[in-house]
Design an enzyme around this catalytic site. Structure first.
Site, PDB file in Angstrom:
ATOM      1  N   HIS A 421      84.904 129.255  97.384  1.00  0.00           N
ATOM      2  CA  HIS A 421      85.065 127.824  97.607  1.00  0.00           C
ATOM      3  C   HIS A 421      85.164 127.060  96.298  1.00  0.00           C
ATOM      4  CE1 HIS A 421      83.556 123.685  98.283  1.00  0.00           C
ATOM      5  NE2 HIS A 421      84.350 123.752  99.339  1.00  0.00           N
ATOM      6  N   CYS A 752     109.408 142.372  65.333  1.00  0.00           N
ATOM      7  CA  CYS A 752     108.247 142.049  66.158  1.00  0.00           C
ATOM      8  C   CYS A 752     107.003 141.765  65.311  1.00  0.00           C
ATOM      9  CB  CYS A 752     107.952 143.171  67.147  1.00  0.00           C
ATOM     10  SG  CYS A 752     107.611 144.760  66.376  1.00  0.00           S
TER      11      CYS A 752
END
Length: 797
Positions: A421, A752
């Site tokens: 919840h 990279c």
């Protein structure tokens, strides 16, 4: 008689057009029963007590004026006032009697159900409000549900309690907040054949990632027993992700499986003549196993796709498994109302600017950072004490807490998962939340200044004091796409879904090391030779990390495959280049059980690492596990966008040995489009680039190692690291050379290393004609702008 005038409608009589008559929940069940059972989705049969029946009940018992009087007495700013009026209205309804004609209609329908499914059939009795579960409304679950109801009197009592639940405190507050007229919202009741999940398992499922809004996955949570525990956050559930695009192609893409603690099971219990529910402890063996099988995970995911396709929108579903028949069922489905409505035209990033020591960790909900004073609220009876702007610290929440959740700067709970919840409501409210911390109410004190960070992956951190952070908002609509591919460096699967929204051309470098360190933690040889390990402490550590795995090798394969698959799925069908492991021997030794398998080297940086390990007799079987993980991702999950890359390959001959070793383990270069790249990070890679190009499909320049090996320095040494600079002319000469050679050999080439995002250096790479630059996610947008400017400048020459 028209539908709208009937007291009872069966599921095969109603569809999505009947929301005003039977509410969103029942309309959805009827729609799915009529349209989707023929497609294989199991929906328990049942009937709806209509909204007309509810209005008839209120009218015949003359309740409306009394209810209105109680509502007028409510002070919107007073929790106590709301509670008193809500209780009075519910008591009023419960003390009333069903009109005879309505009572007969309900009993006759139940008897018909019993004739079909057995004497005194157990049913689930669910509320279905006419303004609930609509795309613009959420906070579902405000009304009550009653499970395993048997007998006519039991059903009538449950139906009356459902009618009364239209006036729970949370439902009244929600309607007042949303401006809904209390008497324009009616309540229908779904009476549905009971699925005995108390004897098996249940859970929730979304056809979208609930944290990021990534739409290409199904998220499934599961626990033992009834599903109430998962909603209330009492139990840490199992969590599964399935990739939708390759699932639709017939593959089995379970890209992530996370074992929850599942300490409790909610079951039915008999208290005298009355049946109730209670929690029982689960056993160690149950906690160490997943609640459903892989086949069942895939079945649920396929159903989620069918349901989503039917409704043409992301869906929030509840599922249950019957312990008597082992059948799976969908018991509810409604539109997902938070992430599916997110605006992706702007990208907001949160970054911690200083690193404090975390007081607490838990599961992060969302990606935001919040600050405020902690306020511990232990019981719902104390919520009137909460001060606006404070951080709500509590055990768990339920819908009664929503009035104070709306005014909190953040929420931290001891218990609960990402579908509890607290998690659901914090997403709807757009506030940061951390669930499942275990001991937040003990470690924090009311009045303490804290920073709550959900911006660092799946783990949420709570820091003492107000830590400096920044937010950056990017407007993506006007961003052009450069000719040069801008890719991402990404090793952490937890960041993959969120990072996928950054404009990109895929992943240029996904390092296996992060996955092995964080998801596996164990040296591969310690898993291969588990029975030979003598140290009982190491054995116990490995056993604790590998519950359910008799074959320890499979643990390495599965965990590595899931980490890789999560990244590949996030960017599918764009290229994702996975670099095989490149730990140094000292780093491997730090893994659990690693010291017994690793040599002590004077200089591990240029020692036994990368390609030299993969074919070595003492490591080749460990490399085989990496190959099997890649095969699982590509062949079983269908993620053929995965390419592989070989690091630290010193010679051409060594490259051939690695390719041979890959083939021995079923990874054939070219099969199903498999491309194999090589890192260009050693001067020999540049000098012999023409030869390397004959055996590899492309190059990725690793500027970090290439710089230190070109300049002959240890970048970790404080004595010489001032000389370390990727922009050194010698380094740039080598990079320019290898780009030229790659182009001449018609091979792809990218970079990279960190250098790709350095100003001045990016422009140099574009001028030399590099195919792609791969940078950290936080540098991607800045680099894209730089690349666009560089390409524009090149055009003008």
């Amino acid at each position: 008689m028209h539908k709208a005038e009937k007291f009872i409608l069966w599921f095969d009589e109603i569809d999505n057009l009947d929301v005003p008559i039977v509410g969103g929940k029942n309309a959805s069940l009827g729609e799915m029963y009529q349209k989707l059972t023929k497609k294989g989705v199991n929906i328990p049969y049942g009937f709806a007590v209509t909204a007309h029946a509810y209005r008839y009940f209120i009218q015949e018992e003359r309740l409306e004026e009394s209810i209105r009087n109680h509502i007028r007495k409510i002070n919107p700013k007073s929790v106590n006032s709301l509670a008193m009026s809500g209780r009075s209205i519910r008591d009023l309804i419960l003390a009333s009697h069903f009109p005879p004609s309505l009572q007969v209609a309900i009993i006759d329908a139940y008897r018909r159900l019993c004739r079909k499914y057995g004497h005194h059939a157990g049913v689930a009795v669910r509320s279905s409000a006419t303004a609930e579960d609509l795309p613009t409304a959420s906070f579902a679950g405000q009304q009550d549900t009653y499970l395993n109801i048997r007998g006519e009197q039991g059903l009538l009592e449950a139906c009356k309690r459902c009618f009364a639940s239209l006036f729970t405190n949370r439902a009244i507050h929600y309607r007042m907040d949303k401006g809904f007229d209390h008497f324009k919202v009616a309540l229908s009741i779904g009476v549905q054949l009971m699925v005995r999940s108390d004897l098996a398992s249940s859970g929730v499922m979304f056809s979208i990632d609930t944290e990021t809004g990534f739409k290409d996955v199904v998220l499934i949570n599961g626990i033992y027993g009834l599903g109430e525990n998962i909603v209330q956050g009492r139990v840490d559930p199992d969590e599964f992700y399935v990739h939708k695009p390759t699932l639709r192609k017939g593959f089995k893409p379970i890209i992530s499986k996370t074992l929850g603690s599942k300490k409790l099971r909610m079951v039915y219990a008999q208290e005298g003549a009355r049946e109730t529910i209670r929690n029982t402890d689960t056993g160690k063996e149950e906690r160490g196993a997943f609640v459903i099988s892989e086949d069942e995970i895939l079945t649920l995911a396929r159903w989620a796709c069918i349901i989503e396709d039917h409704y043409r929108k992301p869906m929030d579903m509840e599922w249950a498994k019957d312990g008597r028949t082992n059948g799976l069922f969908i018991v509810q489905a409604r539109p997902e109302t938070v992430q599916s409505q997110k605006d992706f035209s702007t990208l907001k990033e949160y970054h911690i600017l200083e690193k404090g020591k975390p007081i607490l960790t838990g599961k992060s909900v969302g990606v935001k950072i919040g600050q405020g004073r902690a306020q511990i609220i232990r019981h719902a009876s104390e919520i009137h004490q909460f001060k606006e702007g404070n951080m709500l610290i509590t055990e768990i929440t339920d819908p009664d807490w929503e009035p104070i959740m709306k005014i909190a700067s953040g929420i931290i709970t001891n218990r609960g998962g990402r579908t509890s919840h607290a998690a659901i409501v914090s997403r709807e409210l757009g506030i940061p939340c951390i669930v499942g911390t275990n001991d937040a109410t003990e470690k924090l004190r009311s009045g303490q200044k804290i920073t709550l960070s959900c911006a660092e992956g799946e783990t949420g951190f709570v820091y003492d004091g107000y830590i400096r952070y920044k937010t950056v908002t990017h407007h993506l609509k006007d961003l052009k796409k450069p000719l040069t591919r801008v890719m991402l460096n990404l090793g952490n699967p937890e960041q993959a879904f969120e990072s996928s929204f950054i404009p990109n051309d895929g992943v240029g470098l996904a390092r296996e090391e992060f996955i092995i360190n964080e998801y596996i933690k164990i040296h591969p040889k310690a898993l291969l030779d588990f029975d030979m390990i003598k140290d009982p402490k190491i054995k116990a550590e490995i056993e604790a990390l590998t519950p359910g795995y008799r074959d320890k090798r499979q643990f390495f394969i599965d965990r590595l495959a899931q980490g890789i698959a999560t990244i590949a799925a996030a960017f599918y069908p764009k290229d994702v280049i996975i670099r095989f492991s490149d730990f140094k021997s000292n780093e491997y030794a730090n893994l659990i059980g690693g010291k017994g398998f690793e040599p002590k080297e004077e200089n591990p940086m240029i020692g036994w690492r990368g390609a030299s390990r993969y074919y070595a007799p003492q490591y080749r079987e460990a490399f085989a596990l990496e190959c099997r993980a890649i095969r699982k991702v590509r062949e079983e999950m269908g993620l053929t966008n995965v390419k592989v890359m070989v690091p630290f390959c010193r010679t051409v001959e060594e490259g051939k040995k690695v390719l041979k070793e890959m083939a021995r383990n079923g990874l054939w270069q070219g099969k199903h489009g498999l491309e194999v790249y090589v890192m260009c990070e050693i001067p020999s890679n540049v000098i012999l680039a023409d030869e390397f190009a004959k055996i590899f499909d492309g190059f990725s320049i690793g500027s970090n190692d290439l710089t230190q090996l070109t300049l002959g320095l240890d970048r970790d040494s404080e004595l010489v690291n001032h000389l370390y600079d990727e922009r050194n002319d010698a380094v740039k000469a080598l990079i320019a050379s290898v780009i030229n050679k790659a182009k001449a050999n018609k091979r792809k080439i990218g970079i990279c290393g960190e250098a790709a995002s350095l100003r001045g250096f990016t422009e140099f790479l574009i001028e030399r004609g590099i195919d792609s630059v791969s940078v950290a996610p936080e540098a991607a947008l800045r680099t894209t702008v730089t690349v666009l400017k560089a390409e524009e400048a090149l055009k003008k020459r």
